[in-house]
Write a protein that holds these residues in place. Structure first.
Motif, PDB file in Angstrom:
ATOM      1  N   GLY A 198       8.192  -2.464  -4.817  1.00 28.71           N
ATOM      2  CA  GLY A 198       8.504  -3.860  -4.507  1.00 28.71           C
ATOM      3  C   GLY A 198       9.709  -4.357  -5.268  1.00 28.71           C
ATOM      4  N   ASP A 199       9.841  -3.918  -6.512  1.00 30.36           N
ATOM      5  CA  ASP A 199      10.957  -4.362  -7.352  1.00 30.36           C
ATOM      6  C   ASP A 199      12.277  -3.682  -6.977  1.00 30.36           C
ATOM      7  N   ALA A 200      12.213  -2.410  -6.539  1.00 34.82           N
ATOM      8  CA  ALA A 200      13.430  -1.603  -6.454  1.00 34.82           C
ATOM      9  C   ALA A 200      13.905  -1.259  -5.050  1.00 34.82           C
ATOM     10  N   CYS A 201      13.026  -1.348  -4.036  1.00 32.34           N
ATOM     11  CA  CYS A 201      13.418  -0.904  -2.691  1.00 32.34           C
ATOM     12  C   CYS A 201      14.215  -1.975  -1.960  1.00 32.34           C
ATOM     13  N   PRO A 202      15.465  -1.673  -1.572  1.00 28.49           N
ATOM     14  CA  PRO A 202      16.266  -2.645  -0.839  1.00 28.49           C
ATOM     15  C   PRO A 202      16.081  -2.565   0.673  1.00 28.49           C
ATOM     16  N   ILE A 203      15.253  -1.621   1.147  1.00 31.05           N
ATOM     17  CA  ILE A 203      14.989  -1.456   2.573  1.00 31.05           C
ATOM     18  C   ILE A 203      13.471  -1.430   2.776  1.00 31.05           C
ATOM     19  N   PRO A 204      12.992  -1.533   4.033  1.00 33.99           N
ATOM     20  CA  PRO A 204      11.546  -1.486   4.271  1.00 33.99           C
ATOM     21  C   PRO A 204      10.911  -0.215   3.708  1.00 33.99           C
ATOM     22  N   VAL A 205       9.684  -0.353   3.203  1.00 36.53           N
ATOM     23  CA  VAL A 205       8.981   0.787   2.612  1.00 36.53           C
ATOM     24  C   VAL A 205       7.493   0.660   2.897  1.00 36.53           C
ATOM     25  N   THR A 206       6.874   1.770   3.236  1.00 34.84           N
ATOM     26  CA  THR A 206       5.434   1.821   3.448  1.00 34.84           C
ATOM     27  C   THR A 206       4.809   2.713   2.389  1.00 34.84           C
ATOM     28  N   TYR A 207       3.764   2.202   1.743  1.00 38.95           N
ATOM     29  CA  TYR A 207       3.012   2.946   0.733  1.00 38.95           C
ATOM     30  C   TYR A 207       1.679   3.387   1.338  1.00 38.95           C
ATOM     31  N   ALA A 208       1.245   4.587   0.990  1.00 37.65           N
ATOM     32  CA  ALA A 208      -0.065   5.092   1.399  1.00 37.65           C
ATOM     33  C   ALA A 208      -0.706   5.797   0.217  1.00 37.65           C
ATOM     34  N   GLY A 209      -2.033   5.633   0.097  1.00 36.31           N
ATOM     35  CA  GLY A 209      -2.736   6.345  -0.958  1.00 36.31           C
ATOM     36  C   GLY A 209      -3.744   5.490  -1.697  1.00 36.31           C
ATOM     37  N   GLY A 210      -5.032   5.780  -1.487  1.00 34.65           N
ATOM     38  CA  GLY A 210      -6.077   5.153  -2.281  1.00 34.65           C
ATOM     39  C   GLY A 210      -6.641   3.849  -1.766  1.00 34.65           C
ATOM     40  N   ALA A 211      -6.053   3.272  -0.721  1.00 37.85           N
ATOM     41  CA  ALA A 211      -6.525   1.971  -0.230  1.00 37.85           C
ATOM     42  C   ALA A 211      -7.971   2.076   0.236  1.00 37.85           C
ATOM     43  N   ARG A 212      -8.768   1.068  -0.103  1.00 37.73           N
ATOM     44  CA  ARG A 212     -10.202   1.165   0.181  1.00 37.73           C
ATOM     45  C   ARG A 212     -10.803  -0.102   0.774  1.00 37.73           C
ATOM     46  N   SER A 213     -10.036  -1.212   0.833  1.00 33.86           N
ATOM     47  CA  SER A 213     -10.594  -2.448   1.364  1.00 33.86           C
ATOM     48  C   SER A 213      -9.467  -3.403   1.756  1.00 33.86           C
ATOM     49  N   LEU A 214      -9.864  -4.501   2.384  1.00 33.10           N
ATOM     50  CA  LEU A 214      -8.894  -5.527   2.749  1.00 33.10           C
ATOM     51  C   LEU A 214      -8.223  -6.103   1.504  1.00 33.10           C
ATOM     52  N   ASP A 215      -8.930  -6.078   0.399  1.00 31.93           N
ATOM     53  CA  ASP A 215      -8.358  -6.607  -0.843  1.00 31.93           C
ATOM     54  C   ASP A 215      -7.115  -5.824  -1.258  1.00 31.93           C
ATOM     55  N   ASP A 216      -7.024  -4.560  -0.849  1.00 34.08           N
ATOM     56  CA  ASP A 216      -5.841  -3.784  -1.202  1.00 34.08           C
ATOM     57  C   ASP A 216      -4.604  -4.289  -0.469  1.00 34.08           C
ATOM     58  N   LEU A 217      -4.765  -4.781   0.750  1.00 28.96           N
ATOM     59  CA  LEU A 217      -3.628  -5.414   1.432  1.00 28.96           C
ATOM     60  C   LEU A 217      -3.167  -6.641   0.643  1.00 28.96           C
ATOM     61  N   LYS A 218      -4.123  -7.409   0.161  1.00 26.05           N
ATOM     62  CA  LYS A 218      -3.786  -8.586  -0.638  1.00 26.05           C
ATOM     63  C   LYS A 218      -3.105  -8.183  -1.942  1.00 26.05           C
ATOM     64  N   LEU A 219      -3.610  -7.110  -2.560  1.00 22.28           N
ATOM     65  CA  LEU A 219      -3.058  -6.662  -3.837  1.00 22.28           C
ATOM     66  C   LEU A 219      -1.642  -6.132  -3.674  1.00 22.28           C
ATOM     67  N   VAL A 220      -1.398  -5.325  -2.626  1.00 21.52           N
ATOM     68  CA  VAL A 220      -0.049  -4.819  -2.376  1.00 21.52           C
ATOM     69  C   VAL A 220       0.907  -5.976  -2.098  1.00 21.52           C
ATOM     70  N   ASP A 221       0.457  -6.952  -1.338  1.00 24.14           N
ATOM     71  CA  ASP A 221       1.270  -8.123  -1.052  1.00 24.14           C
ATOM     72  C   ASP A 221       1.650  -8.844  -2.342  1.00 24.14           C
ATOM     73  N   GLN A 222       0.681  -8.978  -3.229  1.00 20.17           N
ATOM     74  CA  GLN A 222       0.907  -9.665  -4.507  1.00 20.17           C
ATOM     75  C   GLN A 222       1.829  -8.871  -5.424  1.00 20.17           C
ATOM     76  N   LEU A 223       1.531  -7.577  -5.587  1.00 18.16           N
ATOM     77  CA  LEU A 223       2.298  -6.750  -6.519  1.00 18.16           C
ATOM     78  C   LEU A 223       3.743  -6.559  -6.084  1.00 18.16           C
TER      79      LEU A 223
END
Length: 251
Positions: free
Chosen positions: A194-219
């Protein structure tokens, strides 16, 4: 805002969800094997207009299923797995919106700028995605190739992300050490992206609930999208439903 990105992972000719770090020549630890083919999932994502999803071939024996998925939603899915400068055009013509490359770009653990230029001649920057999937090391995170078994010398950091961003349309980054474990995302890696990518980026790995979407959005300040695999109900998971992810994207 962070979006949910769908996936179709192919292993030995079937749609599966595996533990990423276990993948090798002998097989993989498997969380789920689908009774449906890849086209079924492509049509499902098309029906709900879930954009930016990826089809990943994990090893040989998956081309037939990959092509079925791409044909089911032309222009709606990205494809990765064994892509190089000789076959990239075939997958684009078969319906892939973008091709995703990793292992092709490396030789003996070293990144090849010559190979990057060669595939760009085929795809252009706008239809090329660089897969910077990585594993944790003492240096932080290093790109892993050959089904995440070979750790290269290339470190995933702000310098690398900035340097490569002008050569592709997006990044795709699996955190291979937590892939398929449903034990939570790699928060530090997501924050870095989130801090360093100047282009769109998709992360995968370890997600287990809807809260992870919220956490990725926040982080990530909403800059990083999230793929959820093994925890998703359509892949036998109980952590989150596809409908919840669809509703999240409509916010």
């Amino acid at each position: 805002m962070t979006q949910f990105r769908p996936c179709i992972d192919l292993h030995q000719g079937q749609v599966k969800q595996i533990v990423g770090g276990s993948l090798n020549d002998s097989g993989a630890e498997t969380n789920f094997v689908s009774t449906h083919d890849a086209a079924y999932y492509a049509e499902l994502y098309k029906t709900h207009q879930l954009l930016g999803g990826h089809v990943i071939a994990l090893g040989p024996g998956n081309q037939e299923q990959a092509l079925k998925a791409l044909a089911a939603w032309p222009g709606g899915l990205q494809f990765g797995g064994g892509v190089n400068n000789r076959n990239a055009e075939m997958f684009l013509q078969a319906g892939a919106s973008h091709v995703i490359v990793t292992s092709y770009l490396f030789a003996d653990g070293q990144f090849s700028w010559e190979k990057l230029e060669a595939i760009k001649q085929v795809t252009g920057v706008d239809r090329l995605i660089l897969d910077l999937s990585c594993r944790r090391t003492e240096s932080g995170w290093q790109i892993a190739t050959d089904r995440w078994q070979t750790i290269t010398d290339t470190v995933v950091n702000a310098e690398t992300l900035t340097e490569l961003a002008s050569h592709c349309a997006e990044f795709l980054i699996h955190a291979a050490d937590v892939e398929g474990l449903q034990g939570g995302i790699d928060e530090a890696l997501v924050k870095l992206l989130g801090d360093a990518c100047p282009i769109p980026v998709t992360y995968a790995g370890g997600a287990r609930s809807l809260d992870d979407l919220k956490l990725v959005d926040q982080l990530s300040g909403g800059k990083v999208d999230l793929t959820i695999g093994s925890a998703l109900d359509i892949f036998g998971g109980s952590g989150v439903t596809l409908d919840q992810c669809i509703q999240w994207n409509k916010r």
